[in-house]
Motif scaffolding. Structure first.
Motif, short mmCIF file in Angstrom:
data_model
loop_
_atom_site.label_atom_id
_atom_site.label_comp_id
_atom_site.label_asym_id
_atom_site.label_seq_id
_atom_site.Cartn_x
_atom_site.Cartn_y
_atom_site.Cartn_z
N ALA A 194 0.82 -1.21 0.00
CA ALA A 194 0.00 0.00 0.00
C ALA A 194 0.85 1.26 0.00
O ALA A 194 0.38 2.34 -0.37
N SER A 195 2.11 1.15 0.37
CA SER A 195 3.00 2.31 0.45
C SER A 195 3.53 2.78 -0.90
O SER A 195 4.22 3.80 -0.99
N ALA A 196 3.21 2.03 -1.98
CA ALA A 196 3.68 2.42 -3.31
C ALA A 196 3.21 3.82 -3.67
O ALA A 196 2.05 4.17 -3.45
N LYS A 197 4.10 4.64 -4.22
CA LYS A 197 3.78 6.03 -4.54
C LYS A 197 3.07 6.18 -5.88
O LYS A 197 2.38 7.16 -6.13
N GLU A 198 3.28 5.20 -6.76
CA GLU A 198 2.57 5.19 -8.04
C GLU A 198 2.34 3.75 -8.45
O GLU A 198 3.13 2.86 -8.10
N VAL A 199 1.24 3.50 -9.14
CA VAL A 199 0.91 2.14 -9.55
C VAL A 199 0.45 2.15 -11.01
O VAL A 199 0.10 3.20 -11.56
N TYR A 200 0.46 0.95 -11.60
CA TYR A 200 0.15 0.81 -13.03
C TYR A 200 -0.90 -0.28 -13.23
O TYR A 200 -0.79 -1.36 -12.66
N VAL A 201 -1.88 0.00 -14.04
CA VAL A 201 -3.02 -0.89 -14.24
C VAL A 201 -2.59 -2.16 -14.98
O VAL A 201 -1.80 -2.10 -15.93
N VAL A 202 -3.10 -3.32 -14.57
CA VAL A 202 -2.82 -4.60 -15.22
C VAL A 202 -3.93 -4.97 -16.19
O VAL A 202 -3.69 -5.35 -17.33
N ARG A 203 -5.17 -4.87 -15.74
CA ARG A 203 -6.33 -5.18 -16.57
C ARG A 203 -7.29 -4.00 -16.59
O ARG A 203 -7.26 -3.16 -15.69
N ASN A 204 -8.15 -3.94 -17.61
CA ASN A 204 -9.19 -2.92 -17.62
C ASN A 204 -9.98 -2.99 -16.32
O ASN A 204 -10.41 -4.07 -15.91
N ALA A 205 -10.15 -1.85 -15.66
CA ALA A 205 -10.91 -1.84 -14.40
C ALA A 205 -11.51 -0.46 -14.20
O ALA A 205 -11.06 0.53 -14.78
N SER A 206 -12.54 -0.42 -13.38
CA SER A 206 -13.27 0.82 -13.14
C SER A 206 -12.60 1.67 -12.07
O SER A 206 -12.09 1.15 -11.07
N LEU A 207 -12.62 2.96 -12.30
CA LEU A 207 -12.19 3.92 -11.29
C LEU A 207 -13.47 4.44 -10.63
O LEU A 207 -13.99 5.50 -10.98
N GLY A 208 -14.00 3.63 -9.72
CA GLY A 208 -15.31 3.95 -9.14
C GLY A 208 -16.35 4.00 -10.24
O GLY A 208 -16.41 3.12 -11.10
N ASP A 209 -17.15 5.07 -10.25
CA ASP A 209 -18.15 5.25 -11.30
C ASP A 209 -17.72 6.35 -12.28
O ASP A 209 -18.55 6.91 -13.00
N LEU A 210 -16.41 6.62 -12.32
CA LEU A 210 -15.90 7.70 -13.18
C LEU A 210 -15.53 7.22 -14.58
O LEU A 210 -15.48 8.02 -15.51
N GLY A 211 -15.25 5.93 -14.71
CA GLY A 211 -14.88 5.43 -16.03
C GLY A 211 -13.98 4.20 -15.93
O GLY A 211 -13.80 3.63 -14.85
N THR A 212 -13.42 3.80 -17.05
CA THR A 212 -12.56 2.61 -17.14
C THR A 212 -11.12 3.04 -17.39
O THR A 212 -10.84 3.88 -18.25
N ILE A 213 -10.20 2.43 -16.66
CA ILE A 213 -8.77 2.70 -16.82
C ILE A 213 -8.14 1.50 -17.52
O ILE A 213 -8.48 0.35 -17.22
N TYR A 214 -7.19 1.76 -18.43
CA TYR A 214 -6.64 0.71 -19.28
C TYR A 214 -5.23 0.30 -18.88
O TYR A 214 -4.52 1.04 -18.19
N PRO A 215 -4.80 -0.92 -19.29
CA PRO A 215 -3.50 -1.45 -18.89
C PRO A 215 -2.34 -0.49 -19.13
O PRO A 215 -2.30 0.22 -20.14
N ALA A 216 -1.40 -0.50 -18.18
CA ALA A 216 -0.15 0.28 -18.21
C ALA A 216 -0.34 1.75 -17.87
O ALA A 216 0.64 2.50 -17.80
N THR A 217 -1.57 2.20 -17.64
CA THR A 217 -1.80 3.59 -17.24
C THR A 217 -1.19 3.85 -15.87
O THR A 217 -1.39 3.08 -14.93
N GLN A 218 -0.45 4.94 -15.78
CA GLN A 218 0.17 5.33 -14.52
C GLN A 218 -0.81 6.08 -13.63
O GLN A 218 -1.53 6.97 -14.09
N MET A 219 -0.86 5.71 -12.35
CA MET A 219 -1.71 6.40 -11.39
C MET A 219 -0.86 6.83 -10.19
O MET A 219 -0.18 5.99 -9.59
N LYS A 220 -0.89 8.09 -9.87
CA LYS A 220 -0.18 8.59 -8.68
C LYS A 220 -1.04 8.30 -7.46
O LYS A 220 -2.23 8.62 -7.43
N VAL A 221 -0.44 7.68 -6.45
CA VAL A 221 -1.18 7.33 -5.23
C VAL A 221 -1.18 8.53 -4.29
O VAL A 221 -0.12 8.99 -3.84
N LEU A 222 -2.38 9.03 -3.98
CA LEU A 222 -2.53 10.18 -3.08
C LEU A 222 -2.64 9.72 -1.63
O LEU A 222 -2.10 10.35 -0.71
#
Length: 364
Positions: A194-222
């Motif tokens: 959980a301490s990772a500062k940034e993570v990368y998507v493996v499979r298509n998955a939902s970001l809550g009800d905001l939309g779908t995030i695709y593989p390899a997309t970088q996400m900064k962990v807040l």
């Protein structure tokens, strides 16, 4: 003494006659066993023969036909003798071991047999191909842009014909990658702390009800709480297609597709600016809750993509460097080639993204 000389001369003459007869018989046998008709005397050769009759080597606008021997048997030298000797194993497996004596058994061993032929052609620098085709005789300027580019690359990297032309006369073997590599990738994603500062998507998955995030997309962990992470995605939107977040202005690598609520949640980071083609772009950020596993970096996913490349792409041609095409060109190239294999849609998506993220014009 004269009688001995006559006997010796007679024996030498008979020996010479027998020797010539053996040579002629050997040449006749070699020639007959190299004919297409002889190949077809084994019923398991019917399937590859039908594949061959549908190829350009059987029928073409120039009226030049390559028979079985033209492609499979070098014309002279040790390569010819070695190939004839090795080919005898096919007769053994057809009639004695029964390893390939039915169409079902033939298909079971198609990959093994294809790899043997590919290895032979690789070892002799595609000698049979070069008996008709010569790089020196090619008019590269008269070729299509793609063919010219590939042949220039082949010359520069000292490749041989079989590196790229593995499926020219017969169907390539059906190759399927097992699930172990993907399972290992997902297990690695599940173990990211959980301490990772940034993570990368493996499979298509939902970001809550905001939309779908695709593989390899970088996400900064807040922030994080258990398996849940508050993350932020940054990219670019193009005016008229605000439901998509791209990697950067002009670079059509899709990071996320947004719901109506997701479009409303997007935070602009810059004003709209026109690209060289008059399209308006702006930098944006999107924050949301991520509950699925994710990797700590992209490299494990790229290892998986390279395995996909080796299984599905290298079965027909030499691997093409990701830097060979532009980021925007890769999706159509990968899709066109993927249609010729049994690669799944999800595997093709990851492979395409590997090519895009490592394309020659990638802005990092």
């Amino acid at each position: 003494m004269r009688k001995i000389n006559k006997t010796l001369a007679l024996m030498m003459t008979l020996g010479a006659i027998v020797g010539v007869a053996i040579v002629l018989a050997t040449q006749w046998t070699m020639h007959k066993t190299s004919s297409t008709e002889f190949c077809l005397s084994c019923h398991t050769m019917q399937a590859p023969y039908e594949e061959y009759t549908g190829s350009v080597h059987f029928q073409n606008q120039k009226g030049i036909r390559a028979e079985c021997a033209d492609c499979h048997i070098p014309q002279s030298g040790m390569d010819y003798l070695v190939t004839k000797l090795v080919a005898s194993k096919d007769i053994y497996h057809q009639f004695i071991s029964k390893k390939i004596d039915t169409p079902e058994k033939y298909e079971e061993h198609r990959l093994e047999m294809a790899q043997t032929v590919w290895a032979q052609l690789k070892a002799n620098d595609s000698a049979t191909c070069r008996s008709c085709h010569s790089m020196d005789a090619m008019d590269l300027e008269a070729q299509s842009a793609d063919a010219r580019k590939m042949h220039e690359m082949g010359i520069n990297e000292q490749q041989t014909c079989i590196d790229c032309h593995k499926g020219v006369a017969h169907f390539p073997p059906e190759i399927k990658m097992d699930d172990s590599a993907l399972t290992a990738l997902e297990a690695q994603a599940a173990s990211v702390p959980a301490s990772a500062k940034e993570v990368y998507v493996v499979r298509n998955a939902s970001l809550g009800d905001l939309g779908t995030i695709y593989p390899a997309t970088q996400m900064k962990v807040l922030s994080s709480a258990g398996a849940s992470r508050e993350v932020e995605i940054r990219g670019s939107q193009m005016q008229g297609t605000e439901q998509i977040i791209y990697y950067a202005a002009g670079q059509r690598l899709v990071l996320a597709s947004l719901s109506e609520k997701g479009q409303q949640a997007v935070k602009p980071l810059s004003d709209w600016q026109a690209d060289d083609y008059g399209n308006q772009w702006r930098d944006v950020a999107l924050q949301g809750t991520w509950n699925a596993p994710a990797l700590a970096d992209r490299e494990p996913m790229w290892d998986y993509a390279r395995k996909l490349d080796n299984v599905y792409c290298a079965g027909c041609h030499a691997p093409i460097p990701a830097s060979h095409f532009t980021l925007n060109a890769w999706p159509s190239v990968a899709k066109g080639m993927g249609a010729r294999t049994n690669i799944s849609d999800s595997e093709l998506d990851i492979l395409s993204r590997y090519f895009q993220y490592n394309a020659k014009d990638m802005k990092k």
